[in-house]
Design a protein around this motif. Structure first.
Motif, PDB file in Angstrom:
ATOM      1  N   LEU A   4      -8.516  25.910  -3.941  1.00 22.31           N
ATOM      2  CA  LEU A   4      -9.932  25.553  -3.981  1.00 22.31           C
ATOM      3  C   LEU A   4     -10.114  24.053  -4.201  1.00 22.31           C
ATOM      4  N   ALA A   5      -9.245  23.450  -5.006  1.00 20.22           N
ATOM      5  CA  ALA A   5      -9.361  22.021  -5.305  1.00 20.22           C
ATOM      6  C   ALA A   5      -8.671  21.145  -4.264  1.00 20.22           C
ATOM      7  N   LEU A   6      -7.876  21.746  -3.371  1.00 24.67           N
ATOM      8  CA  LEU A   6      -7.093  20.963  -2.413  1.00 24.67           C
ATOM      9  C   LEU A   6      -7.936  20.080  -1.493  1.00 24.67           C
ATOM     10  N   PRO A   7      -9.022  20.589  -0.877  1.00 23.38           N
ATOM     11  CA  PRO A   7      -9.819  19.705   0.002  1.00 23.38           C
ATOM     12  C   PRO A   7     -10.383  18.494  -0.724  1.00 23.38           C
ATOM     13  N   THR A   8     -10.887  18.702  -1.941  1.00 17.22           N
ATOM     14  CA  THR A   8     -11.429  17.579  -2.706  1.00 17.22           C
ATOM     15  C   THR A   8     -10.331  16.587  -3.059  1.00 17.22           C
ATOM     16  N   THR A   9      -9.159  17.113  -3.444  1.00 22.14           N
ATOM     17  CA  THR A   9      -8.029  16.233  -3.791  1.00 22.14           C
ATOM     18  C   THR A   9      -7.603  15.397  -2.595  1.00 22.14           C
ATOM     19  N   LEU A  10      -7.505  16.026  -1.434  1.00 22.04           N
ATOM     20  CA  LEU A  10      -7.118  15.285  -0.225  1.00 22.04           C
ATOM     21  C   LEU A  10      -8.159  14.229   0.129  1.00 22.04           C
ATOM     22  N   TRP A  11      -9.443  14.580  -0.049  1.00 17.08           N
ATOM     23  CA  TRP A  11     -10.509  13.621   0.255  1.00 17.08           C
ATOM     24  C   TRP A  11     -10.371  12.384  -0.620  1.00 17.08           C
ATOM     25  N   TYR A  12     -10.133  12.581  -1.922  1.00 17.24           N
ATOM     26  CA  TYR A  12      -9.994  11.448  -2.829  1.00 17.24           C
ATOM     27  C   TYR A  12      -8.751  10.625  -2.510  1.00 17.24           C
ATOM     28  N   ILE A  13      -7.664  11.296  -2.131  1.00 23.44           N
ATOM     29  CA  ILE A  13      -6.442  10.562  -1.792  1.00 23.44           C
ATOM     30  C   ILE A  13      -6.662   9.698  -0.558  1.00 23.44           C
ATOM     31  N   LEU A  14      -7.293  10.273   0.471  1.00 19.96           N
ATOM     32  CA  LEU A  14      -7.472   9.565   1.735  1.00 19.96           C
ATOM     33  C   LEU A  14      -8.515   8.461   1.666  1.00 19.96           C
ATOM     34  N   PHE A  15      -9.610   8.715   0.961  1.00 27.24           N
ATOM     35  CA  PHE A  15     -10.739   7.792   1.013  1.00 27.24           C
ATOM     36  C   PHE A  15     -10.970   7.007  -0.282  1.00 27.24           C
ATOM     37  N   SER A  16     -10.248   7.330  -1.358  1.00 27.05           N
ATOM     38  CA  SER A  16     -10.437   6.599  -2.613  1.00 27.05           C
ATOM     39  C   SER A  16      -9.175   5.890  -3.081  1.00 27.05           C
ATOM     40  N   PHE A  17      -8.027   6.557  -2.959  1.00 30.53           N
ATOM     41  CA  PHE A  17      -6.795   5.966  -3.486  1.00 30.53           C
ATOM     42  C   PHE A  17      -6.026   5.152  -2.447  1.00 30.53           C
ATOM     43  N   LEU A  18      -5.886   5.676  -1.233  1.00 33.74           N
ATOM     44  CA  LEU A  18      -5.181   4.914  -0.198  1.00 33.74           C
ATOM     45  C   LEU A  18      -5.868   3.582   0.124  1.00 33.74           C
ATOM     46  N   PRO A  19      -7.199   3.535   0.228  1.00 31.39           N
ATOM     47  CA  PRO A  19      -7.844   2.233   0.503  1.00 31.39           C
ATOM     48  C   PRO A  19      -7.626   1.189  -0.584  1.00 31.39           C
ATOM     49  N   MET A  20      -7.201   1.624  -1.784  1.00 32.70           N
ATOM     50  CA  MET A  20      -6.946   0.651  -2.852  1.00 32.70           C
ATOM     51  C   MET A  20      -5.818  -0.300  -2.493  1.00 32.70           C
ATOM     52  N   PHE A  21      -5.014   0.057  -1.472  1.00 33.27           N
ATOM     53  CA  PHE A  21      -3.983  -0.852  -0.976  1.00 33.27           C
ATOM     54  C   PHE A  21      -4.599  -2.168  -0.517  1.00 33.27           C
ATOM     55  N   GLY A  22      -5.859  -2.113  -0.090  1.00 35.92           N
ATOM     56  CA  GLY A  22      -6.545  -3.310   0.392  1.00 35.92           C
ATOM     57  C   GLY A  22      -6.788  -4.358  -0.670  1.00 35.92           C
ATOM     58  N   ILE A  23      -6.537  -4.032  -1.947  1.00 35.31           N
ATOM     59  CA  ILE A  23      -6.699  -5.021  -3.025  1.00 35.31           C
ATOM     60  C   ILE A  23      -5.817  -6.241  -2.779  1.00 35.31           C
ATOM     61  N   ILE A  24      -4.698  -6.026  -2.091  1.00 34.15           N
ATOM     62  CA  ILE A  24      -3.760  -7.126  -1.840  1.00 34.15           C
ATOM     63  C   ILE A  24      -4.423  -8.258  -1.056  1.00 34.15           C
ATOM     64  N   ILE A  25      -5.465  -7.936  -0.287  1.00 34.27           N
ATOM     65  CA  ILE A  25      -6.151  -8.960   0.510  1.00 34.27           C
ATOM     66  C   ILE A  25      -6.764 -10.025  -0.391  1.00 34.27           C
ATOM     67  N   ALA A  26      -7.177  -9.650  -1.603  1.00 34.46           N
ATOM     68  CA  ALA A  26      -7.795 -10.604  -2.523  1.00 34.46           C
ATOM     69  C   ALA A  26      -6.830 -11.710  -2.936  1.00 34.46           C
ATOM     70  N   PHE A  27      -5.535 -11.462  -2.783  1.00 38.15           N
ATOM     71  CA  PHE A  27      -4.524 -12.440  -3.201  1.00 38.15           C
ATOM     72  C   PHE A  27      -3.840 -13.103  -2.006  1.00 38.15           C
ATOM     73  N   LYS A  28      -4.437 -12.950  -0.827  1.00 39.09           N
ATOM     74  CA  LYS A  28      -3.849 -13.534   0.381  1.00 39.09           C
ATOM     75  C   LYS A  28      -4.878 -14.349   1.150  1.00 39.09           C
ATOM     76  N   ASN A  29      -4.379 -15.287   1.925  1.00 40.53           N
ATOM     77  CA  ASN A  29      -5.217 -16.047   2.847  1.00 40.53           C
ATOM     78  C   ASN A  29      -5.283 -15.254   4.140  1.00 40.53           C
ATOM     79  N   PHE A  30      -6.157 -14.266   4.142  1.00 42.91           N
ATOM     80  CA  PHE A  30      -6.168 -13.247   5.193  1.00 42.91           C
ATOM     81  C   PHE A  30      -6.571 -13.858   6.529  1.00 42.91           C
ATOM     82  N   LYS A  31      -5.726 -13.620   7.534  1.00 42.59           N
ATOM     83  CA  LYS A  31      -5.981 -14.114   8.883  1.00 42.59           C
ATOM     84  C   LYS A  31      -6.105 -12.942   9.836  1.00 42.59           C
ATOM     85  N   ILE A  32      -7.160 -12.935  10.627  1.00 44.57           N
ATOM     86  CA  ILE A  32      -7.379 -11.861  11.588  1.00 44.57           C
ATOM     87  C   ILE A  32      -6.772 -12.290  12.922  1.00 44.57           C
TER      88      ILE A  32
END
Length: 314
Positions: free
Chosen positions: A24-52
């Motif tokens: 019952l909790a699996l869909p909510t857990t997957l949602w948080y992993i995909l859309f809340s925890f994985l995007p936290m990887f983007g924090i690294i951009i704050a410490f880089k001179n990001f070039k597109i």
């Protein structure tokens, strides 16, 4: 001893009910992993001179490290004081008025004996919450436009000179505060009305028998029983003291340069930095907001726990 060991085994043994609750909790857990925890990887951009230059991951890994330089613009900018002042100042007013006014209106509507009238008032006050700031901005333009605005037409009919509202900063703190309270009033009021509806009616019946007035019932029954919800809403509001509603401060003033000193907040600054492709600086500002917001929630909850431990969230 054996009974204690058996109890431990029962607590550690996986049961069928545990499997059902996990599924019952699996869909909510997957949602948080995909859309809340994985995007936290983007924090690294704050410490880089990001070039597109290519794909997202290649941009992240190939962009040079910038250390804390992306954070400097937020604090060393000539407008840093104005932006931080606006963000914190408006939120302090929003926190106070966003609790006092909805609680007062919820108390008044809760005392209405006619249910249809009470529901009608709730609906009218809740409708603005569903409007987007784009729609609100268009309505505001209809009132404040220099040549065709309703307010200026009224001023001209009364023999006064029209006002260029979008060029006059002195009026806008009042406009922005009013807009925020008007749009969010219904949501806060419904939360408090639900709390009032859950209060046991026997308390009021006993108070009436003892001769308590409406004010005494409100002061000694309703407000104390609403305290937990009020404190919770206060703590959550304090956690967003470094955030502002982007639509309110960007759409409603229509990004007027004349209103920079009274309508620019951290969120507006982040958006403008993104428009100029300085993604690293925008990420740094958002990262600072998140960290400070988390610290403010912990500090507010710690303060509440010291004053009244039963009202704290944790």
């Amino acid at each position: 001893m054996k009974s204690k060991e058996n109890r431990k085994r029962l607590h550690t043994r996986w049961r069928k009910q545990d499997t059902e609750l996990t599924l019952l909790a699996l869909p909510t857990t997957l949602w948080y992993i995909l859309f809340s925890f994985l995007p936290m990887f983007g924090i690294i951009i704050a410490f880089k001179n990001f070039k597109i230059t290519g794909g997202f991951l290649s941009n992240v890994f190939n962009s040079p490290w910038a250390g804390l330089k992306n954070f400097e613009f937020l604090f060393k900018s000539n407008d840093a004081w104005i932006i931080i002042r606006n963000t914190i100042g408006y939120n302090l007013i929003f926190i106070v008025l966003g609790i006092v006014i909805p609680v007062a209106l919820a108390l008044m509507i809760g005392m209405i004996h006619n249910r249809r009238a009470g529901k009608a008032y709730q609906t009218m006050m809740f409708l603005p919450y569903f409007l987007s700031w784009v729609v609100v901005s268009a309505v505001g333009w209809a009132f404040l436009s220099f040549d065709k605005g309703i307010l200026n037409q009224m001023l001209v009919n009364w023999g006064n000179e029209p006002v260029n509202w979008y060029m006059e900063p002195k009026y806008w703190p009042y406009f922005l505060i009013f807009m925020n309270i008007w749009k969010g009033l219904g949501y806060g009021m419904v939360v408090y009305l639900a709390t009032i509806a859950g209060i046991d009616k026997t308390y009021y019946e006993a108070a009436v028998i003892d001769g308590a007035t409406l004010w005494q019932q409100t002061r000694f029954i309703t407000l104390p029983l609403m305290k937990l919800v009020i404190v919770m809403m206060f703590i959550l509001a304090v956690g967003r003291i470094f955030y502002t509603d982007f639509g309110l401060f960007f759409q409603v003033p229509r990004d007027s340069n004349s209103l920079f000193n009274v309508a620019t907040t951290i969120d507006v600054l982040v958006y403008k930095q993104l428009k100029t492709a300085t993604v690293g600086m925008a990420s740094a500002a958002a990262f600072v907001q998140s960290v400070l917001g988390c610290l403010m929630i912990l500090a507010a909850n710690w303060t509440v726990r010291k004053i009244d431990s039963d009202s704290a969230m944790i």
